[in-house]
Design an enzyme around this catalytic site. Structure first.
Site, PDB file in Angstrom:
ATOM      1  CG  ASP A 112      -2.025  -0.956   1.197  1.00  0.00           C
ATOM      2  OD1 ASP A 112      -2.035  -1.797   0.289  1.00  0.00           O
ATOM      3  OD2 ASP A 112      -2.901  -0.886   2.086  1.00  0.00           O
ATOM      4  CG  HIS A 256       2.171   0.027   4.283  1.00  0.00           C
ATOM      5  ND1 HIS A 256       1.753  -0.902   5.214  1.00  0.00           N
ATOM      6  CD2 HIS A 256       1.121   0.871   4.090  1.00  0.00           C
ATOM      7  CE1 HIS A 256       0.498  -0.621   5.570  1.00  0.00           C
ATOM      8  NE2 HIS A 256       0.093   0.450   4.903  1.00  0.00           N
TER       9      HIS A 256
END
Ligand SMILES: [Zn+2]
Length: 316
Positions: A112, A256
């Site tokens: 992400d 992430h």
């Protein structure tokens, strides 16, 4: 010159005969020969039968329909090739994982908050070295600043999802939710040529309006079953343990590649992948995960398998 020249007269008769025969051949058989090719394309079952029952006009119509269908099919194929799609069962649904057999050990890594300088490309290098594919949930405003990085992500064969334009956690009215999601999708398409039907709400918040909008537009809302729990203080060892302790077949792993310092993630990633490979896992994108689930379901329907994910509306 009362009499006609006998040679001239014979020639005229011969010419008339040739013309008549040619007209019959050209008018009847030639179109049939030409058209049969088109009919084979349009109706592969029994072209002779179809042809025999059709006049030339009708046959030409069938041929045109055949072409139109072929063009439409090509457009659909292209659309499919350039879309990160969601199988009908998961459209407008939220999923945390999918049920797969222990024998089908597939897991989906997701990243992400990118595209982001340095870390996204480091992640791409690791995935390439390990020869695996993952899914990247992009933030619109990051994509605006780093389009070339996003292009590298799709060129490497990874899937893309939508992570809103500005990563709001707070409540937003429907028109802002629409803007957050659709502006991001439009830029993803403009930048990479891909459409995505995958959405992940910032912070996993499902109650601020973004999730409702995404459901209403038939996006699949992808949550996760494993959280690496990256924070400013996490060591790479902690991230490895967090993922390995919660990994499961059909699972979705939250990582992430952007939004801050992702050094620990980059350090942990090769270890996570290697350890999961040792356990027999293969790595898939989210669209591939749904395909596997569909295959699994087809094989288990006969065995009365319990109904697993997705989470129905109203529960999440
Ligand atoms: Zn995020």
């Amino acid at each position: 010159m009362d009499e006609l020249n006998p040679f001239f007269s014979k020639s005229m008769v011969l010419l008339a005969a040739i013309t008549a025969i040619s007209t019959i051949i050209i008018g009847t058989f030639l179109p049939t020969l030409i058209l049969s090719g088109g009919i084979v394309e349009a109706n592969s079952n029994s072209p002779e039968i179809v042809l025999a029952s059709l006049g030339v006009q009708e046959a030409m119509t069938v041929r045109l329909e055949g072409f139109t269908k072929a063009i439409a099919q090509k457009q659909t194929d292209k659309e499919k090739r350039f879309t990160f799609a969601v199988t009908p069962e998961f459209q407008g649904k939220t999923l945390y994982e999918v049920a797969l057999d222990e024998s089908e050990k597939a897991i989906a890594l997701t990243f992400d908050d990118g595209p982001w300088p340095i870390y996204t490309e480091q992640v791409l290098d690791i995935l390439k070295e390990q020869d695996i594919k993952a899914t990247f949930f992009l933030i619109g405003q990051h994509l605006k600043h780093h389009p070339a990085i996003a292009q590298k992500v799709v060129e490497a064969g990874h899937a893309l999802g939508n992570h809103t334009w500005s990563h709001h956690y707070h409540n937003v009215p429907r028109e802002i939710a629409a803007q957050e999601i659709e502006d991001t999708n439009a830029l993803i398409y403009e930048t990479t040529g891909f459409k995505t039907h995958w959405f992940r709400p910032p912070g996993g918040v499902l109650t601020n309006g973004l999730n409702d909008y995404a459901h209403s537009q038939n996006y699949a809302v992808a949550m996760w079953s494993s959280d690496a729990r990256e924070s400013f203080f996490s060591s790479s060892g902690a991230l490895v343990n967090n993922v390995l302790n919660s990994a499961k077949p059909g699972g979705i792993v939250l990582l992430h590649d952007g939004g801050g310092d992702r050094t620990a993630t980059v350090q942990a990633l090769p270890i996570i992948i290697t350890k999961l490979k040792e356990r027999g896992y293969k790595f898939v994108t989210l669209p591939e995960l749904l395909e596997l689930y569909e295959q699994h379901q087809q094989t288990t329907i006969a065995e009365n398998a319990p109904n697993p994910t997705p989470v129905p509306d109203g529960i999440d």
